[in-house]
Write a protein that holds these residues in place. Structure first.
Motif, PDB file in Angstrom:
ATOM      1  N   TYR B 120       0.835  -1.202   0.000  1.00 28.16           N
ATOM      2  CA  TYR B 120       0.000   0.000   0.000  1.00 28.16           C
ATOM      3  C   TYR B 120       0.867   1.249   0.000  1.00 28.16           C
ATOM      4  CZ  TYR B 120      -3.225   3.571   1.594  1.00 28.16           C
ATOM      5  OH  TYR B 120      -3.943   4.726   1.698  1.00 28.16           O
ATOM      6  N   GLN B 124       1.069   4.016  -3.041  1.00 29.32           N
ATOM      7  CA  GLN B 124       0.679   5.402  -2.725  1.00 29.32           C
ATOM      8  C   GLN B 124       1.837   6.354  -3.024  1.00 29.32           C
ATOM      9  OE1 GLN B 124      -2.126   7.193  -2.430  1.00 29.32           O
ATOM     10  NE2 GLN B 124      -2.827   6.330  -0.517  1.00 29.32           N
ATOM     11  N   ALA B 127       2.272   6.796  -6.734  1.00 24.29           N
ATOM     12  CA  ALA B 127       1.219   7.673  -7.279  1.00 24.29           C
ATOM     13  C   ALA B 127       1.535   9.132  -6.974  1.00 24.29           C
ATOM     14  CB  ALA B 127      -0.134   7.284  -6.684  1.00 24.29           C
ATOM     15  N   SER B 171      -2.889   4.837  -8.542  1.00 22.58           N
ATOM     16  CA  SER B 171      -3.894   5.217  -7.536  1.00 22.58           C
ATOM     17  C   SER B 171      -4.953   4.122  -7.426  1.00 22.58           C
ATOM     18  CB  SER B 171      -4.496   6.588  -7.841  1.00 22.58           C
ATOM     19  OG  SER B 171      -5.275   6.535  -8.987  1.00 22.58           O
ATOM     20  N   SER B 174      -3.329   1.370  -5.463  1.00 23.90           N
ATOM     21  CA  SER B 174      -3.228   1.682  -4.027  1.00 23.90           C
ATOM     22  C   SER B 174      -4.587   1.501  -3.352  1.00 23.90           C
ATOM     23  CB  SER B 174      -2.683   3.092  -3.806  1.00 23.90           C
ATOM     24  OG  SER B 174      -3.702   4.042  -3.914  1.00 23.90           O
ATOM     25  N   LEU B 175      -5.678   1.786  -4.098  1.00 27.05           N
ATOM     26  CA  LEU B 175      -7.023   1.540  -3.553  1.00 27.05           C
ATOM     27  C   LEU B 175      -7.185   0.055  -3.229  1.00 27.05           C
ATOM     28  CD1 LEU B 175      -9.719   3.475  -5.636  1.00 27.05           C
ATOM     29  CD2 LEU B 175      -9.332   3.570  -3.191  1.00 27.05           C
ATOM     30  N   GLY B 178      -4.901  -1.045  -0.416  1.00 28.76           N
ATOM     31  CA  GLY B 178      -5.433  -0.512   0.837  1.00 28.76           C
ATOM     32  C   GLY B 178      -6.571  -1.381   1.350  1.00 28.76           C
ATOM     33  N   TYR B 179      -7.428  -1.797   0.421  1.00 32.23           N
ATOM     34  CA  TYR B 179      -8.547  -2.678   0.795  1.00 32.23           C
ATOM     35  C   TYR B 179      -8.014  -4.006   1.325  1.00 32.23           C
ATOM     36  CZ  TYR B 179     -12.717  -5.534   0.447  1.00 32.23           C
ATOM     37  OH  TYR B 179     -13.753  -6.378   0.735  1.00 32.23           O
ATOM     38  N   CYS B 182      -6.593  -3.780   4.861  1.00 34.96           N
ATOM     39  CA  CYS B 182      -7.626  -3.788   5.912  1.00 34.96           C
ATOM     40  C   CYS B 182      -8.201  -5.179   6.109  1.00 34.96           C
ATOM     41  CB  CYS B 182      -8.760  -2.837   5.554  1.00 34.96           C
ATOM     42  SG  CYS B 182      -8.319  -1.131   5.778  1.00 34.96           S
TER      43      CYS B 182
END
Lengths: 187, 187
Positions: B120, B124, B127, B171, B174-175, B178-179, B182
């Protein structure tokens, strides 16, 4: 009686008693609430700082008018910084106000669907815009400072630094809202 | 026998039978695997595209040498774009290679702790860097194109566009990462 095991036997397997399960469930929920409260405060803190730095960027750039070639509006990079500062200040102000209102009254001012996703998107876009504006303005300011170092170039450099700090605050805020988007509770 | 209710009574409350719970658990795990597989493929796709666009940026900018003032290395903005393109190409190449290897052999090449967080962070930062480089180079190219429009300014504009597309891919990546950060599974 005090050392009696709090378990029941179901279908030949030993399971914890109902009271144990309940107290475990309650403690998990209380822990979750505590964590959410901490995240809410961190998120509010980063947004208040983002508002502060965005507002400083706006203030410094908007007053950067010293006559002749030393007016910010002659340069598209500085105009871009100003527009982005206006947008990010408004956004940070709105979000901070909403969060402070929520902390005080426990009610959300705007209850749109999927508000966590909107929060994350907003923070991320604000971070991207501020970084873009700061990056666009740095080369021009660098070139000007090589020629002459005066109050105009100093103010521009200060505004760029503030924009960069605001970007950092928004990127922290987007991290927190991204985490909350993934772990949103449906209770 | 076919319509027999598959429930057991424990402490006066009715609960589903163990077989129902097991099949429910299995279907949840299978669904989760399917979702993770889809995310893995989307992540790989976005990184391969990011590599493609970063490499194009690198190629176009590195060959943007046409003599006299029309050499990219005279301008710090274009040198910055080149350096960022080298970094993001290397990163995207490494990540794509690692993911393709993982898809083929089901083994991770680099098993550092908290690899989702590293993924992640890497996406990020890539980006942010690409957006910053593109934003820094746009005003210079704009100003040059107002004076004269030639092969040098055209190539610069093309490199900037490719850098922007690479930013979009990173980007998205990274989404996804990121998911996954989590919702990482500990199975």
């Amino acid at each position: 009686m005090g050392n009696e095991p709090t378990t029941t036997t179901v279908n030949g397997t030993t399971q914890p008693a109902a009271t144990d399960l309940e107290s475990g469930g309650v403690s998990v929920i209380v822990e979750r609430w505590k964590k959410e409260d901490l995240l809410e405060k961190c998120s509010l803190g980063s947004r208040v700082f983002a508002f502060f730095f965005s507002f400083l960027t706006l203030l410094i750039m908007a007053t950067n008018i010293h006559g002749d070639w030393r007016d910010f509006y002659h340069y598209e990079e500085y105009r871009y910084v100003l527009v982005v500062a206006i947008l990010s200040t408004s956004y940070a102000c709105l979000q901070s106000w909403r969060q402070i209102h929520k902390l005080g009254t426990n009610k959300d001012l705007f209850s749109w669907p999927n508000s966590e996703a909107v929060d994350y998107g907003g923070d991320q876009i604000a971070a991207y815009l501020l970084l873009s504006a700061a990056s666009a303005a740095i080369p021009l300011t660098n070139r000007m400072r090589q020629g002459s170092d005066n109050v105009f170039t100093d103010a521009s450099a200060a505004a760029i630094s503030m924009a960069f700090f605001a970007f950092l605050c928004f990127s922290i805020s987007s991290l927190i809202s991204g985490y909350r988007l993934c772990n949103q509770s449906y209770i």
